[in-house]
Design an enzyme around this catalytic site. Structure first.
Site, PDB file in Angstrom:
ATOM      1  N   LYS A 194       0.865  -1.198  -0.037  1.00 17.95           N
ATOM      2  CA  LYS A 194       0.221   0.103   0.074  1.00 17.95           C
ATOM      3  C   LYS A 194       0.837   1.200   0.150  1.00 17.95           C
ATOM      4  CE  LYS A 194      -3.836  -1.766   2.686  1.00 17.95           C
ATOM      5  NZ  LYS A 194      -4.973  -1.740   1.724  1.00 17.95           N
TER       6      LYS A 194
ATOM      7  N   ARG B  67     -10.133 -11.566   2.863  1.00 19.58           N
ATOM      8  CA  ARG B  67     -10.848 -12.550   2.074  1.00 19.58           C
ATOM      9  C   ARG B  67     -10.357 -14.017   2.092  1.00 19.58           C
ATOM     10  NH1 ARG B  67     -11.879  -9.308  -3.211  1.00 19.58           N
ATOM     11  NH2 ARG B  67     -11.725  -7.535  -1.796  1.00 19.58           N
TER      12      ARG B  67
HETATM   13  N1  BES Z   1      -8.014  -3.775   4.940  1.00 18.26           N
HETATM   14  C1  BES Z   1      -8.025  -3.464   3.477  1.00 18.26           C
HETATM   15  C2  BES Z   1      -9.208  -2.436   3.388  1.00 18.26           C
HETATM   16  C3  BES Z   1      -9.611  -1.326   4.192  1.00 18.26           C
HETATM   17  C4  BES Z   1      -9.222  -0.032   3.313  1.00 18.26           C
HETATM   18  C5  BES Z   1      -9.872  -1.252   5.307  1.00 18.26           C
HETATM   19  C6  BES Z   1      -9.496   1.225   3.941  1.00 18.26           C
HETATM   20  C7  BES Z   1     -10.079   0.023   5.922  1.00 18.26           C
HETATM   21  C8  BES Z   1      -9.868   1.274   5.235  1.00 18.26           C
HETATM   22  C9  BES Z   1      -8.164  -4.563   2.685  1.00 18.26           C
HETATM   23  O1  BES Z   1      -7.274  -5.768   3.108  1.00 18.26           O
HETATM   24  C10 BES Z   1      -7.827  -4.258   1.190  1.00 18.26           C
HETATM   25  O2  BES Z   1      -6.638  -3.814   1.024  1.00 18.26           O
HETATM   26  N2  BES Z   1      -8.673  -4.074   0.179  1.00 18.26           N
HETATM   27  C11 BES Z   1      -8.464  -3.982  -1.231  1.00 18.26           C
HETATM   28  C12 BES Z   1      -8.978  -4.768  -1.704  1.00 18.26           C
HETATM   29  C13 BES Z   1      -8.535  -4.785  -3.372  1.00 18.26           C
HETATM   30  C14 BES Z   1      -7.124  -5.139  -3.281  1.00 18.26           C
HETATM   31  C15 BES Z   1      -9.513  -5.951  -3.952  1.00 18.26           C
HETATM   32  C16 BES Z   1      -9.062  -2.444  -1.409  1.00 18.26           C
HETATM   33  O3  BES Z   1     -10.257  -1.953  -0.778  1.00 18.26           O
HETATM   34  O4  BES Z   1      -8.302  -1.618  -2.036  1.00 18.26           O
HETATM   35 MN    MN Z   2      -5.340  -5.385   2.184  1.00 22.38          MN
END
Ligand code: BES
Ligand code: MN
Ligand code: ZN
Length: 527
Positions: free
Chosen positions: A303, A377
């Site tokens: 990230k 997931r």
């Molecule tokens: N933990 C994150 C989601 C999240 C984002 C929680 C902001 C709280 C605040 C999750 O693991 C993630 O990174 N999701 C991705 C999914 C994508 C790669 C399909 C996302 O939401 O971008």
């Molecule tokens: Mn994530």
């Protein structure tokens, strides 16, 4: 010494150096090895109940309308002064409105806090009291609260006081403003019934929400899978009708849980699966599964830094299921629960999994990893299959900070609700309405199910273009749950952390889901 033997010796000593190096890994697990604090959070206002409000305390009056409640606490001179103030400020008693007054009678202050929900839908005593206590965090005075006419309302008001004044300040050694610690007395004729309600139910609920918030707030150098397990185990210590099962990485590998082990393999801190069973009733349990990523860097699909710190709360789902179970168990609710926390730290590293990797899950289904950042997931895929297989629940609810997409869709006042059937969705929507932990139902259309299919495995965890992001995540989890199992998925990525205070949740960790799941479980068995 012949050459061969020499190099063997060299190899041997290199190997033993490796073995001796083991404590260094342990050192890495606790980081610097210097605990940030051993202090608890600062002391808050204790909550008491009494028929009469203490004479010289500051007074909070919860208002259902513009009319003052029938309370023996106010003298007729005070009533007259207050009525004049209400009229001149045009105070209506609407939820969210407050009026702080000084110089009336002998009290240091009187605060009116509106409790009337919109559209004549009754009074929200807890939000009104939470709002008031937040406004009085630095008011250097003992307080009393009046307004709710019965024991239930008084206990709700106490819950609002407790949740509204929550703070996480155990790491602050240099604070300028001391927060008030004088007691607040919830007053009314049904004080002893209110006290009993509080002791038997509301206090346990508040403590459980606080536990969840503490865990969410705790940084990832102190909270990792094993320390989460330790903290939850300690919280359940001595609580009757509880059984705890902890799977470490070796146990999970043996059971072919390739998805959760894969997520954690970039971190020196081992992954864990924690199962807490509470048996307070009879029959099959309700299963609650929580995403417990103690930190989500994204892994190799790393990230950007902006806001990454907030990923310390990526275990909010796991905190919520454990909090709800603790509340139900401590208040001896007549329900059976099996709660599972899928715990891992998602880090990049030499041994981290890569985009393109394929893993097999507990039940044998396979996943192609297109993004190591869609890790929630993955850990849930193993957790939901395991809990369904081993504990045969009558229904399963999972809760996860799963996608940024859900926050963009429904904002920060609702969590996303996904369900195949209306019956379970309706139960959750009702519990949401009762607790004020709001849900908005989002689509789980069968047409999207195809979108998660992979070219080389059964499903892919990301790169889905034909479905909305939060729905793709829901479908992915649903792929691992039998169609015959009543199931709902709650995506709480938009509500687990507050950027600004709400009446029951100060800025920061919300503890979202503890009250919702507690209510869901109670309603399900009593209706
Ligand atoms: N933990 C994150 C989601 C999240 C984002 C929680 C902001 C709280 C605040 C999750 O693991 C993630 O990174 N999701 C991705 C999914 C994508 C790669 C399909 C996302 O939401 O971008
Ligand atoms: Mn994530
Ligand atoms: Zn995540």
């Amino acid at each position: 010494m012949p050459k061969l033997q020499l190099s063997r010796l060299a190899l041997f000593s290199a190997l033993s150096a490796l073995t001796i190096a083991a404590p260094a890994t342990a050192q890495n697990v606790i980081g610097s090895g210097v605990p940030a604090s051993t202090a608890p959070n600062s002391t808050e206002r204790p909550i008491a109940f009494a028929e009469q409000a203490p004479a010289n305390a500051g007074l909070i009056i919860l208002m259902e309308s513009a009319a003052l409640p029938a309370t023996t606490t106010l003298s007729s001179a005070e009533r007259t002064a207050l009525e004049a103030a209400i009229a001149s400020a045009d105070f209506t008693g609407k939820m969210g409105s407050v009026l702080k007054l000084r110089g009336i009678g002998a009290r240091p202050l009187i605060m009116l806090s509106g409790a009337a929900k919109p559209d004549d839908r009754g009074a929200d005593w807890k939000s009104a009291s939470g709002k008031a206590v937040q406004k009085l965090m630095t008011e250097d005075a003992e307080l009393a609260l009046v307004g709710p006419p019965d024991a239930a309302g008084m206990a709700e008001a106490a819950l609002g006081l407790d949740l509204g004044q929550y703070r996480f300040d155990r790491y602050q050694t240099d604070v300028e403003t001391a927060l008030a610690r004088q007691k607040v007395t919830v007053s009314g004729s049904q004080a002893s019934a209110a006290q009993a309600l509080w002791n038997n139910r509301h206090k346990h609920l508040a403590d459980s929400v606080r536990m969840a918030r503490d865990l969410q707030s705790e940084p990832a150098n102190t909270l990792y899978p094993q320390s989460f397990v330790d903290r939850i185990s300690a919280a359940f210590k001595g609580v009757p009708n509880i059984r705890i099962e902890i799977l470490d990485e070796a146990a999970m590998r043996k059971m072919n849980m390739g998805a959760i082990v894969g997520v954690g393999q970039g971190s020196p801190r081992g992954s864990r699966m924690m199962v807490v069973r509470y048996t307070g009733g009879s029959g099959a349990p309700l299963a609650l599964a929580g995403k417990g990523i103690t930190f989500d860097t994204g892994g190799i699909s790393i990230k950007p830094n902006k806001g990454m710190w907030a990923m310390k709360a990526d275990m909010s789902g796991a905190a919520a299921v454990m909090g709800a179970t603790l509340s139900l168990a401590k208040s001896r609710a007549p329900v059976n629960i099996v709660a599972v926390a899928a715990l891992a730290e998602n880090m990049p590293g030499a041994n981290a999994q890569r985009p393109g990797d394929v893993v097999r899950t507990y039940g044998g289904k396979t996943i192609e990893i297109l993004s190591t950042d869609a890790e929630g997931r993955l850990v849930l895929a193993d957790a939901v299959q395991y809990v369904a297989d081993r504990y045969k629940p009558f229904a399963l609810v999972d809760i996860a900070t799963l996608t940024g997409s859900v926050g963009r869709a429904v904002g920060d006042q609702y969590a996303g609700l996904f369900a195949r059937e209306d019956a379970i969705a309706d139960r959750l929507l009702k519990a949401a309405d009762e607790t004020g932990e709001h849900l908005w139902r989002l689509p789980l259309h069968p047409a999207y199910a195809k979108a998660i299919r992979s070219d080389i495995a059964d499903v892919k965890n990301s790169g889905v273009t034909d479905a909305p992001g939060a729905s793709a995540g829901a479908h992915f989890i649903g792929y691992f749950i039998d169609e015959s199992m009543p199931w709902a998925h709650l995506d709480i990525a938009g509500v687990d952390w507050n950027n600004s205070a709400k009446p029951l949740t100060p800025k920061g960790a919300s503890g979202y889901g503890v009250r919702l799941l507690d209510q869901l479980a109670r309603d399900w068995t009593t209706n």
